[in-house]
Design a protein around this motif. Structure first.
Motif, PDB file in Angstrom:
ATOM      1  N   HIS A 141       0.834  -1.140   0.265  1.00 42.79           N
ATOM      2  CA  HIS A 141      -0.190   0.016   0.115  1.00 42.79           C
ATOM      3  C   HIS A 141       0.945   1.834  -0.190  1.00 42.79           C
ATOM      4  N   ASP A 142       1.950   1.011  -0.036  1.00 46.57           N
ATOM      5  CA  ASP A 142       3.106   2.288  -0.065  1.00 46.57           C
ATOM      6  C   ASP A 142       4.176   1.916  -0.775  1.00 46.57           C
ATOM      7  N   PRO A 143       5.025   2.313  -1.834  1.00 47.83           N
ATOM      8  CA  PRO A 143       5.648   1.894  -3.300  1.00 47.83           C
ATOM      9  C   PRO A 143       6.596   2.062  -2.097  1.00 47.83           C
ATOM     10  N   VAL A 163       5.043  -4.030 -15.705  1.00 47.57           N
ATOM     11  CA  VAL A 163       6.445  -4.892 -14.301  1.00 47.57           C
ATOM     12  C   VAL A 163       7.627  -4.948 -15.621  1.00 47.57           C
ATOM     13  N   PHE A 164       8.164  -4.894 -13.813  1.00 49.62           N
ATOM     14  CA  PHE A 164       9.902  -5.355 -13.839  1.00 49.62           C
ATOM     15  C   PHE A 164      10.129  -6.037 -13.158  1.00 49.62           C
ATOM     16  N   LEU A 165      10.610  -6.974 -13.939  1.00 50.49           N
ATOM     17  CA  LEU A 165      11.566  -8.353 -12.961  1.00 50.49           C
ATOM     18  C   LEU A 165      13.164  -7.501 -11.548  1.00 50.49           C
ATOM     19  N   PRO A 166      12.992  -8.168 -10.930  1.00 50.91           N
ATOM     20  CA  PRO A 166      13.692  -7.805 -10.270  1.00 50.91           C
ATOM     21  C   PRO A 166      15.779  -7.292 -10.298  1.00 50.91           C
ATOM     22  N   VAL A 170      18.415  -2.690 -11.183  1.00 52.49           N
ATOM     23  CA  VAL A 170      20.271  -2.912 -10.508  1.00 52.49           C
ATOM     24  C   VAL A 170      20.779  -2.703 -11.941  1.00 52.49           C
ATOM     25  N   GLU A 171      20.231  -3.484 -12.921  1.00 49.25           N
ATOM     26  CA  GLU A 171      20.804  -3.651 -14.155  1.00 49.25           C
ATOM     27  C   GLU A 171      20.852  -1.553 -14.899  1.00 49.25           C
ATOM     28  N   GLN A 172      19.956  -1.330 -14.643  1.00 51.36           N
ATOM     29  CA  GLN A 172      19.855  -0.328 -14.868  1.00 51.36           C
ATOM     30  C   GLN A 172      20.998   1.150 -14.227  1.00 51.36           C
ATOM     31  N   GLY A 173      20.719   1.038 -12.604  1.00 53.75           N
ATOM     32  CA  GLY A 173      21.671   2.187 -11.873  1.00 53.75           C
ATOM     33  C   GLY A 173      20.283   2.512 -11.440  1.00 53.75           C
ATOM     34  N   TRP A 174      18.990   2.150 -10.830  1.00 58.02           N
ATOM     35  CA  TRP A 174      18.067   2.815 -10.892  1.00 58.02           C
ATOM     36  C   TRP A 174      17.741   2.953  -9.338  1.00 58.02           C
ATOM     37  N   GLY A 175      18.316   3.502  -8.443  1.00 55.11           N
ATOM     38  CA  GLY A 175      16.877   4.315  -7.356  1.00 55.11           C
ATOM     39  C   GLY A 175      15.108   3.751  -7.005  1.00 55.11           C
ATOM     40  N   ARG A 176      14.396   3.526  -6.049  1.00 49.00           N
ATOM     41  CA  ARG A 176      12.940   3.007  -6.108  1.00 49.00           C
ATOM     42  C   ARG A 176      11.923   3.695  -6.840  1.00 49.00           C
ATOM     43  N   ALA A 177      12.534   5.531  -6.733  1.00 46.48           N
ATOM     44  CA  ALA A 177      11.870   6.408  -7.402  1.00 46.48           C
ATOM     45  C   ALA A 177      11.428   6.680  -9.129  1.00 46.48           C
ATOM     46  N   THR A 179      12.737   4.374 -10.543  1.00 48.14           N
ATOM     47  CA  THR A 179      12.611   2.774 -10.715  1.00 48.14           C
ATOM     48  C   THR A 179      11.036   3.017 -11.291  1.00 48.14           C
ATOM     49  N   LEU A 180      10.273   3.614 -10.386  1.00 44.98           N
ATOM     50  CA  LEU A 180       8.913   3.617 -10.594  1.00 44.98           C
ATOM     51  C   LEU A 180       8.503   5.319 -11.842  1.00 44.98           C
ATOM     52  N   CYS A 181       8.950   5.786 -11.905  1.00 46.11           N
ATOM     53  CA  CYS A 181       8.623   7.027 -12.366  1.00 46.11           C
ATOM     54  C   CYS A 181       9.357   6.026 -13.994  1.00 46.11           C
ATOM     55  N   HIS A 182      10.108   4.968 -14.434  1.00 43.31           N
ATOM     56  CA  HIS A 182      10.162   4.567 -15.769  1.00 43.31           C
ATOM     57  C   HIS A 182       9.003   2.909 -15.529  1.00 43.31           C
ATOM     58  N   LEU A 183       8.648   2.641 -14.750  1.00 43.99           N
ATOM     59  CA  LEU A 183       7.856   1.665 -14.987  1.00 43.99           C
ATOM     60  C   LEU A 183       5.951   2.532 -15.434  1.00 43.99           C
ATOM     61  N   CYS A 184       5.917   3.594 -14.681  1.00 40.00           N
ATOM     62  CA  CYS A 184       4.735   4.677 -15.300  1.00 40.00           C
ATOM     63  C   CYS A 184       4.648   4.590 -16.564  1.00 40.00           C
ATOM     64  N   GLN A 185       6.138   5.095 -17.069  1.00 41.15           N
ATOM     65  CA  GLN A 185       6.327   5.302 -18.658  1.00 41.15           C
ATOM     66  C   GLN A 185       6.033   4.026 -19.693  1.00 41.15           C
ATOM     67  N   LYS A 186       6.369   3.138 -18.751  1.00 49.46           N
ATOM     68  CA  LYS A 186       6.161   1.810 -19.332  1.00 49.46           C
ATOM     69  C   LYS A 186       4.842   1.912 -19.782  1.00 49.46           C
ATOM     70  N   ALA A 187       4.086   1.957 -18.408  1.00 46.84           N
ATOM     71  CA  ALA A 187       2.218   1.673 -18.536  1.00 46.84           C
ATOM     72  C   ALA A 187       1.834   2.591 -19.450  1.00 46.84           C
ATOM     73  N   GLY A 188       2.886   3.253 -19.948  1.00 48.64           N
ATOM     74  CA  GLY A 188       1.935   4.471 -20.843  1.00 48.64           C
ATOM     75  C   GLY A 188       1.271   5.730 -20.171  1.00 48.64           C
ATOM     76  N   LEU A 189       1.872   6.239 -18.835  1.00 51.36           N
ATOM     77  CA  LEU A 189       1.352   6.761 -17.805  1.00 51.36           C
ATOM     78  C   LEU A 189       2.349   8.217 -17.780  1.00 51.36           C
ATOM     79  N   SER A 190       1.499   9.208 -16.699  1.00 56.78           N
ATOM     80  CA  SER A 190       2.730  10.027 -16.689  1.00 56.78           C
ATOM     81  C   SER A 190       4.065   9.522 -16.058  1.00 56.78           C
ATOM     82  N   ARG A 191       5.294   9.940 -15.451  1.00 58.42           N
ATOM     83  CA  ARG A 191       6.572   9.976 -14.837  1.00 58.42           C
ATOM     84  C   ARG A 191       6.316   9.454 -12.832  1.00 58.42           C
TER      85      ARG A 191
END
Length: 215
Positions: A141-143, A163-166, A170-177, A179-191
């Motif tokens: 309930h909390d990212p 979805v992103f695999l675990p 790590v491979e991209q060198g992303w932190g939590r925020a 990762t979530l921004c890129h995942l939103c873009q992948k879903a077609g949503l705003s970052r």
């Protein structure tokens, strides 16, 4: 955006998820022998399918497979060529036996990932196979509960999901925020859609292994 150096997972229009919260239990890791069997199965499937357009016959070996490989797990198969992503498709939720899921997703990753042309038989020797066996999903309930480097993550808002695999963050060198921004873009949503009300988050872990591992 396409991240060609990661095990990025293809985003679907609809990812079926459990309606109730599911606790992640400690997943029993596959043995070295079971991992070798699954990688060999994926390799043989890739070679056979790219040459013939059909999957290999397994009637003579199914009865000899370890029981765990006949159990149902979510599983992804990732193909890489010279370290670059060449295909990745899988099942989030358990829907078939593990060995059958490896066969299906090896074929799908090599021929049905829309980001890439189908794998040609001439490429097979240059491709490395990676398998990710997924744990059950847990709704959070909390990212902030999403742990980079440990968890895979799914987001869903209305009809949009991704979805992103675990291993992706790590491979991209992303932190939590990030990762979530890129995942939103992948879903077609705003970052920043992950900060909005109505976003659903699910996490999972994965037993990840690939050809060349010393298991």
């Amino acid at each position: 955006m396409l991240f060609t150096k990661s095990s990025e997972v293809k985003s679907g229009l609809h990812i079926p998820l459990p309606q109730e919260k599911t606790s992640i239990s400690q997943q029993s890791l596959l043995t070295s022998e079971e991992k070798v069997l699954l990688l060999s199965l994926a390799r043989n499937t890739l070679e056979t399918y790219t040459k013939t357009g059909t999957s290999q016959k397994l009637d003579h070996v199914t009865d000899k497979l370890p029981l765990r490989l006949k159990e149902k797990y979510g599983v992804f198969v990732t193909l890489k060529k010279s370290g670059e992503l060449r295909g990745c498709i899988g099942h989030i939720l358990p829907r078939t036996s593990l060995f059958q899921g490896v066969i299906e997703n090896t074929i799908n990753s090599s021929s049905n990932d829309r980001r890439f042309p189908p794998v040609d038989a001439k490429e097979v020797s240059d491709i490395t196979i990676e398998i990710s066996v997924l744990s059950p999903l847990e709704k959070i309930h909390d990212p902030v509960e999403f742990m980079v480097g440990k968890d895979g993550i799914i987001i869903r808002k209305g009809p949009a999901s991704a979805v992103f695999l675990p291993q992706v963050a790590v491979e991209q060198g992303w932190g939590r925020a990030e990762t979530l921004c890129h995942l939103c873009q992948k879903a077609g949503l705003s970052r920043d859609a992950w900060k909005e009300d109505g976003m659903e988050f699910y996490i999972f872990t994965a037993d990840v292994f690939h050809e060349g591992d010393r298991t």
